[in-house]
Write an enzyme that holds these catalytic residues in place. Sequence first.
Site: not given
Ligand code: PBG
Length: 331
Positions: A201, A256
């Site tokens: 991520k 992601k």
């Molecule tokens: C929370 C989370 C996020 C997303 C999914 N879970 C945001 C972040 O890390 O700030 C982002 C998903 C998206 O942008 O579609 N941890």
Amino acid sequence: MVFEQFPSTRLRRNRSNQAIRDLLAETQLLPSNLILPLFVVDGDNQQQQIPALPDCFRFSIDLAVQQAKIAYNLGIKAMMLFPVIDPALKCPTAKEAHNTNNLMCRAITQIKTALPQMLIITDIALDPYTSHGHDGVVNQSGEVLNDETNEILCLQSLVYARAGSDFLAPSDMMDGRIGKIRQFLDSNSQQQVGLIAYSAKYASNFYGPFRHAVGSINNLKQADKKSYQLNYCNSKEAMREIALDISEGADSIIVKPAISYLDIIKDASRNFTAPVFAYQVSGEYAMLKLLANHCQANFSDLCLEQLIAIKRAGAQAIISYAAIDIAKFLQ
Ligand code: PBG
């Protein structure tokens, strides 16, 4: 190596009509490859528009159940839930995250009761619940504390598991959380609940519309998540994260965002035998909506091309805000 040469070889023959193109297509996308993310709010009969995320809504649980049924009837077998938490319930230590009757737990139970066949995946991270908007707890100088956060993630995981989640998806990027959560679940008789680890991520600029959707943007303000989410300059680091998460007990892993990270998806699927998921994130989805709305392009055509690219790179399944649209389009 086969030696091919024009004019005996004419590659256009294999592209000359739809039938041959369909026959030779190496990559197929099915509705059952898609995971529907859904934002859930408290209340009844609520369907709130999300301006940052065109054509997506925050649904109250009753309407989220309807959405689940619509998705399931289109062949989508899994959904991912995100809670929009009342600001009054947010605090520095995210206490609401492990309240056994919180919005998320009620949503999980009610959807699972109405539609037991639908797989429910829940996001494990504290950002919907923290007053500062970080995925973990922070110290006085604002640093996100790793091991202290893991303790709370374990509690959150257990309440989501008991509420009926099929899979938990830790997205917080703390070190060691997969092992800690797995152990905690197992020692509390939740061996059947799986872990889909957001291993790769990235600290991406494309999460903005999501933060608007869940309301965490007002909490996070100017802060960023670069001390825990991956640096987008790196790919080897992602492979280390994936290897660690699998060794700690992850059943599958997530890359992601997706479209700017096709190389990571490909590396992950070549280097590991665990299934690879990809998340077409909010900013990626919103970009396509803007292009469709401003350039007379068809949204589904644009989106399908990107989803196929993500699958071609090696993703088994894709989380997409367009899941319902695309499932309809594929019919
Ligand atoms: C929370 C989370 C996020 C997303 C999914 N879970 C945001 C972040 O890390 O700030 C982002 C998903 C998206 O942008 O579609 N941890």
